[in-house]
Design an enzyme around this catalytic site. Structure first.
Site, short mmCIF file in Angstrom:
data_model
loop_
_atom_site.label_atom_id
_atom_site.label_comp_id
_atom_site.label_asym_id
_atom_site.label_seq_id
_atom_site.Cartn_x
_atom_site.Cartn_y
_atom_site.Cartn_z
N ARG A 40 39.32 37.47 40.43
CA ARG A 40 38.37 38.42 41.01
C ARG A 40 37.08 38.41 40.19
O ARG A 40 37.03 38.95 39.09
CB ARG A 40 38.98 39.83 41.00
CG ARG A 40 38.22 40.82 41.89
CD ARG A 40 38.61 42.25 41.59
NE ARG A 40 38.01 42.68 40.35
CZ ARG A 40 38.56 43.57 39.51
NH1 ARG A 40 39.73 44.09 39.77
NH2 ARG A 40 37.94 43.91 38.40
N HIS A 72 36.13 45.73 40.87
CA HIS A 72 37.14 46.11 41.87
C HIS A 72 36.48 46.82 43.06
O HIS A 72 36.81 46.57 44.22
CB HIS A 72 38.20 47.02 41.25
CG HIS A 72 39.14 47.60 42.26
ND1 HIS A 72 40.15 46.87 42.83
CD2 HIS A 72 39.19 48.82 42.84
CE1 HIS A 72 40.79 47.63 43.71
NE2 HIS A 72 40.23 48.82 43.73
N TYR A 77 36.59 46.31 30.60
CA TYR A 77 37.94 45.78 30.28
C TYR A 77 38.06 44.26 30.30
O TYR A 77 39.15 43.72 30.14
CB TYR A 77 39.00 46.42 31.21
CG TYR A 77 38.69 46.29 32.70
CD1 TYR A 77 39.03 45.14 33.41
CD2 TYR A 77 38.07 47.33 33.39
CE1 TYR A 77 38.76 45.02 34.75
CE2 TYR A 77 37.78 47.22 34.75
CZ TYR A 77 38.14 46.07 35.42
OH TYR A 77 37.86 45.95 36.76
#
Ligand code: TPP
Ligand code: MG
Length: 189
Positions: free
Chosen positions: A120, A124, A133
């Site tokens: 990805r 998100h 992160y």
């Protein structure tokens, strides 16, 4: 996922040669619903393709914190489900695997699990800041070396199916189309 298995069971009963494809993330595969869906589809012999997009993250949770086994495809044999892991950034491999899975699901009335490995690149969602992160270098690696669109483009160019002129013309045509639709939207509204 459970509803998808129910639909596949209905298709099997009506015998119309149809099958269901259920797309989900590797994070969703940790839900109890996924395990029940896998087991019911195998025992009730339902024509369904479970298509798992393993993109490395469930929002901020990386896969090494999501499971201790070898991903999602490895779970299939334990349920009696034919399974295959594909390079999810290889468009043609994904197409071929899905086509073969459909044949099996419909002809043999059984579930097939595909795990497409990818990454990805984006956040998100618009409310997520993934720099909290993961490192910028990690994202850059996937963006520059293994992007599915640039890989497919390279292949098409090598086969002489696509070139810079085609692309310029296509971009121009698309821009005009979007612009026209946008204008008609404004006029109507
Ligand atoms: C039962 C439930 N728990 C938590 C969430 C919150 N949630 C929304 S998306 C998501 C992560 C999904 O990750 P994945 O399945 O890997 O899908 P991806 O976004 O990577 O395609 C979570 C935890 C939810 N929607 N439903
Ligand atoms: Mg994911």
């Amino acid at each position: 996922m459970f509803a998808a298995v129910g639909s596949a069971y209905a298709y099997k009963r009506t015998q119309k040669g149809l099958c269901v494809i259920c797309y989900f993330g590797e994070g969703a595969a940790s839900e109890g619903d996924a395990h029940a869906a896998f087991n019911f589809s195998a025992t009730l012999e339902c024509p369904i393709i479970f298509f798992c997009r393993n993109n490395g993250y469930a929002i901020s949770t990386p896969t090494h914190e999501q499971y201790r086994g070898d991903g999602i495809a490895g779970r299939g044999p334990a349920y009696g489900i034919l399974s295959i892991r594909v390079d999810g950034n290889d468009t043609l491999a994904v197409y071929n695997a899905t086509k073969a899975a459909r044949d099996i699901a419909v002809k043999e009335n059984r579930p097939v699990l595909i795990e497409a490995m990818t990454y990805r690149i984006g956040h998100h969602s618009t409310s997520d800041d993934s720099s909290a992160y993961r490192s910028v270098d990690e994202v850059r690696f996937w963006d520059t070396t293994d992007h599915p669109i640039s890989r497919l483009r390279k292949y098409m160019v090598s086969k002489d199916w696509w070139n810079d002129e085609n692309e310029q013309a296509w971009k121009q045509k698309s821009k005009t189309k979007v612009g026209d639709l946008f204008m008609s939207f404004i006029i109507v509204n």
